[in-house]
Motif scaffolding. Structure first.
Motif, PDB file in Angstrom:
ATOM      1  N   ALA A   3      -5.169  -6.403   5.029  1.00 16.29           N
ATOM      2  CA  ALA A   3      -4.355  -5.241   5.407  1.00 16.29           C
ATOM      3  C   ALA A   3      -2.896  -5.493   5.052  1.00 16.29           C
ATOM      4  CB  ALA A   3      -4.506  -4.985   6.899  1.00 16.29           C
ATOM      5  N   ILE A   4      -2.200  -4.428   4.761  1.00 12.30           N
ATOM      6  CA  ILE A   4      -0.780  -4.499   4.412  1.00 12.30           C
ATOM      7  C   ILE A   4       0.025  -4.089   5.637  1.00 12.30           C
ATOM      8  CG2 ILE A   4       1.006  -3.439   2.985  1.00 12.30           C
ATOM      9  CD1 ILE A   4      -1.283  -3.106   0.841  1.00 12.30           C
ATOM     10  N   LEU A  25      -2.824   3.809  -4.817  1.00 13.14           N
ATOM     11  CA  LEU A  25      -3.942   4.679  -4.452  1.00 13.14           C
ATOM     12  C   LEU A  25      -4.174   5.587  -5.650  1.00 13.14           C
ATOM     13  CD1 LEU A  25      -5.778   6.021  -2.200  1.00 13.14           C
ATOM     14  CD2 LEU A  25      -3.841   7.554  -1.797  1.00 13.14           C
ATOM     15  N   GLY A  72       7.731   7.966  12.664  1.00 10.43           N
ATOM     16  CA  GLY A  72       6.461   8.583  13.059  1.00 10.43           C
ATOM     17  C   GLY A  72       6.307  10.003  12.555  1.00 10.43           C
TER      18      GLY A  72
ATOM     19  N   LEU B   6       3.390  12.821  13.673  1.00  4.98           N
ATOM     20  CA  LEU B   6       2.008  12.326  13.735  1.00  4.98           C
ATOM     21  C   LEU B   6       1.466  12.356  15.163  1.00  4.98           C
ATOM     22  CD1 LEU B   6       2.209   9.351  11.223  1.00  4.98           C
ATOM     23  CD2 LEU B   6       1.734  11.772  10.789  1.00  4.98           C
ATOM     24  N   ILE B  30      -3.522  14.687   3.235  1.00  2.36           N
ATOM     25  CA  ILE B  30      -3.208  13.712   4.277  1.00  2.36           C
ATOM     26  C   ILE B  30      -3.960  14.213   5.508  1.00  2.36           C
ATOM     27  CG2 ILE B  30      -1.368  12.469   5.453  1.00  2.36           C
ATOM     28  CD1 ILE B  30      -1.077  12.672   2.315  1.00  2.36           C
ATOM     29  N   MET B  50      -7.168   5.645   1.161  1.00  5.53           N
ATOM     30  CA  MET B  50      -6.170   4.880   1.918  1.00  5.53           C
ATOM     31  C   MET B  50      -6.269   5.174   3.396  1.00  5.53           C
ATOM     32  SD  MET B  50      -2.060   4.687   1.322  1.00  5.53           S
ATOM     33  CE  MET B  50      -0.972   4.777   2.750  1.00  5.53           C
ATOM     34  N   LEU B  52      -4.227   4.411   7.014  1.00  3.19           N
ATOM     35  CA  LEU B  52      -2.978   3.956   7.648  1.00  3.19           C
ATOM     36  C   LEU B  52      -3.177   4.119   9.144  1.00  3.19           C
ATOM     37  CD1 LEU B  52       0.007   3.098   7.576  1.00  3.19           C
ATOM     38  CD2 LEU B  52       0.616   5.478   7.171  1.00  3.19           C
ATOM     39  N   GLU B  67     -12.616  -6.387   7.248  1.00  9.56           N
ATOM     40  CA  GLU B  67     -11.156  -6.391   7.216  1.00  9.56           C
ATOM     41  C   GLU B  67     -10.663  -5.673   8.473  1.00  9.56           C
ATOM     42  OE1 GLU B  67      -9.210  -7.913   5.175  1.00  9.56           O
ATOM     43  OE2 GLU B  67     -10.348  -8.223   3.340  1.00  9.56           O
ATOM     44  N   ILE B  68      -9.642  -6.250   9.112  1.00  7.59           N
ATOM     45  CA  ILE B  68      -9.080  -5.686  10.337  1.00  7.59           C
ATOM     46  C   ILE B  68      -7.746  -5.023   9.997  1.00  7.59           C
ATOM     47  CG2 ILE B  68      -8.291  -6.198  12.682  1.00  7.59           C
ATOM     48  CD1 ILE B  68     -11.256  -6.781  12.206  1.00  7.59           C
ATOM     49  N   VAL B  69      -7.570  -3.780  10.425  1.00  9.67           N
ATOM     50  CA  VAL B  69      -6.340  -3.040  10.135  1.00  9.67           C
ATOM     51  C   VAL B  69      -5.798  -2.511  11.463  1.00  9.67           C
ATOM     52  CG1 VAL B  69      -5.277  -1.307   8.639  1.00  9.67           C
ATOM     53  CG2 VAL B  69      -7.496  -2.297   7.997  1.00  9.67           C
ATOM     54  N   GLY B  72       0.330   0.282  12.293  1.00  4.77           N
ATOM     55  CA  GLY B  72       1.422  -0.145  11.429  1.00  4.77           C
ATOM     56  C   GLY B  72       0.954  -0.867  10.188  1.00  4.77           C
ATOM     57  N   GLU B  73      -0.344  -0.828   9.942  1.00  2.00           N
ATOM     58  CA  GLU B  73      -0.892  -1.475   8.745  1.00  2.00           C
ATOM     59  C   GLU B  73      -1.689  -0.452   7.929  1.00  2.00           C
ATOM     60  OE1 GLU B  73      -1.290  -6.079  10.330  1.00  2.00           O
ATOM     61  OE2 GLU B  73      -3.118  -4.868  10.204  1.00  2.00           O
ATOM     62  N   LEU B  74      -1.781  -0.714   6.633  1.00  2.00           N
ATOM     63  CA  LEU B  74      -2.568   0.169   5.770  1.00  2.00           C
ATOM     64  C   LEU B  74      -3.540  -0.658   4.941  1.00  2.00           C
ATOM     65  CD1 LEU B  74      -1.565   0.137   2.534  1.00  2.00           C
ATOM     66  CD2 LEU B  74       0.395   1.313   3.521  1.00  2.00           C
ATOM     67  N   TYR B  75      -4.535   0.030   4.436  1.00  2.00           N
ATOM     68  CA  TYR B  75      -5.544  -0.613   3.597  1.00  2.00           C
ATOM     69  C   TYR B  75      -6.030   0.416   2.582  1.00  2.00           C
ATOM     70  CZ  TYR B  75      -9.077  -3.986   2.305  1.00  2.00           C
ATOM     71  OH  TYR B  75      -9.802  -4.919   1.611  1.00  2.00           O
ATOM     72  N   VAL B  76      -6.175  -0.007   1.341  1.00  2.00           N
ATOM     73  CA  VAL B  76      -6.720   0.872   0.303  1.00  2.00           C
ATOM     74  C   VAL B  76      -8.101   0.343  -0.100  1.00  2.00           C
ATOM     75  CG1 VAL B  76      -6.424   1.839  -2.001  1.00  2.00           C
ATOM     76  CG2 VAL B  76      -4.412   1.463  -0.546  1.00  2.00           C
ATOM     77  N   LEU B  94      -4.375   7.786   9.691  1.00  2.00           N
ATOM     78  CA  LEU B  94      -4.237   8.739   8.591  1.00  2.00           C
ATOM     79  C   LEU B  94      -5.137   8.290   7.454  1.00  2.00           C
ATOM     80  CD1 LEU B  94      -0.402   9.451   8.229  1.00  2.00           C
ATOM     81  CD2 LEU B  94      -2.105  10.668   9.611  1.00  2.00           C
ATOM     82  N   ILE B  96      -5.668   9.145   3.411  1.00  2.00           N
ATOM     83  CA  ILE B  96      -5.069   9.813   2.256  1.00  2.00           C
ATOM     84  C   ILE B  96      -6.041   9.696   1.100  1.00  2.00           C
ATOM     85  CG2 ILE B  96      -3.053  10.002   0.758  1.00  2.00           C
ATOM     86  CD1 ILE B  96      -1.367   8.754   2.898  1.00  2.00           C
ATOM     87  N   GLU B  97      -6.447  10.853   0.587  1.00  2.00           N
ATOM     88  CA  GLU B  97      -7.469  10.896  -0.462  1.00  2.00           C
ATOM     89  C   GLU B  97      -7.437  12.282  -1.105  1.00  2.00           C
ATOM     90  OE1 GLU B  97     -10.864   9.933   1.931  1.00  2.00           O
ATOM     91  OE2 GLU B  97     -10.911  11.888   2.886  1.00  2.00           O
TER      92      GLU B  97
END
Lengths: 119, 119
Positions: A3-4, A25, A72, B6, B30, B50, B52, B67-69, B72-76, B94, B96-97
């Motif tokens: 994760a980022i 993405l 946010g 959000l 989104i 993605m 978030l 994977e743990i997210v 405040g973290e994102l993953y693609v 969120l 995103i696609e």
């Protein structure tokens, strides 16, 4: 790749108006950027541009109004609409836009970020 | 249109596994979604996806690892990679696609979200 973490990414740099790529993405880049002060009026003719504020307060100026975007919150500037970003105090945000989008759009000038790098 | 908050969007619904569209960026949507429990294994052949995380903890299971997210973290998740989302407790995130992406990808089944709506 794990994760980022956005906080970790923002901790890696301190310069303003210099977007750093943190993820991709499809054809879009996700960029972390810190703003302080006033940018330049510009337009992206071919793409919308999304701002997601991580900390601080972002003002997006349009020719007819200002929009305030807080932590946010997100805002999408439609393609072809002239705008200028402003932050009285430092503001951290994510930019989401197609890879290769130039930060100053059609305007150019010394705030143009060349050679955006991954962090 | 003003900034999109959000927290306000997540306060508008309580159902799980039912993405709501909150903004559009070019051809992408989104989406705000709440997860709890286990989704289905599926693949999106044609697009990255993605995540978030806004609150809670998301697990993205792959066939070879989890994977743990966190907030405040994102993953693609890259296109073509089989995955399954899981959240022990409610997780707000969120997505995103591209507009029209079906949540269950190639898998179908009763968790498929039809007629995704804007909130």
């Amino acid at each position: 790749m794990g994760a980022i973490n956005l906080g970790d990414k923002f901790a890696k740099f301190s310069d303003h108006w210099s977007p750093k790529i943190i993820a991709q993405l499809n054809r879009l880049h996700i960029k972390a950027v810190k703003l302080k002060g006033e940018f330049v009026w510009h337009t992206h003719a071919d793409t919308d541009e999304m701002f997601l504020v991580h900390s601080g307060v972002l003002t997006i100026r349009f020719r007819d109004r200002d929009e305030i975007v807080r932590a946010g919150e997100l805002y999408v500037v439609p393609r072809g609409v002239e705008h200028m970003t402003y932050a009285a105090e430092e503001c951290e945000l994510l930019l989401i836009e197609p890879a290769g989008t130039v930060n100053t759009g059609d305007a150019g000038g010394d705030k143009t970020a060349l050679n955006e790098t991954w962090i």
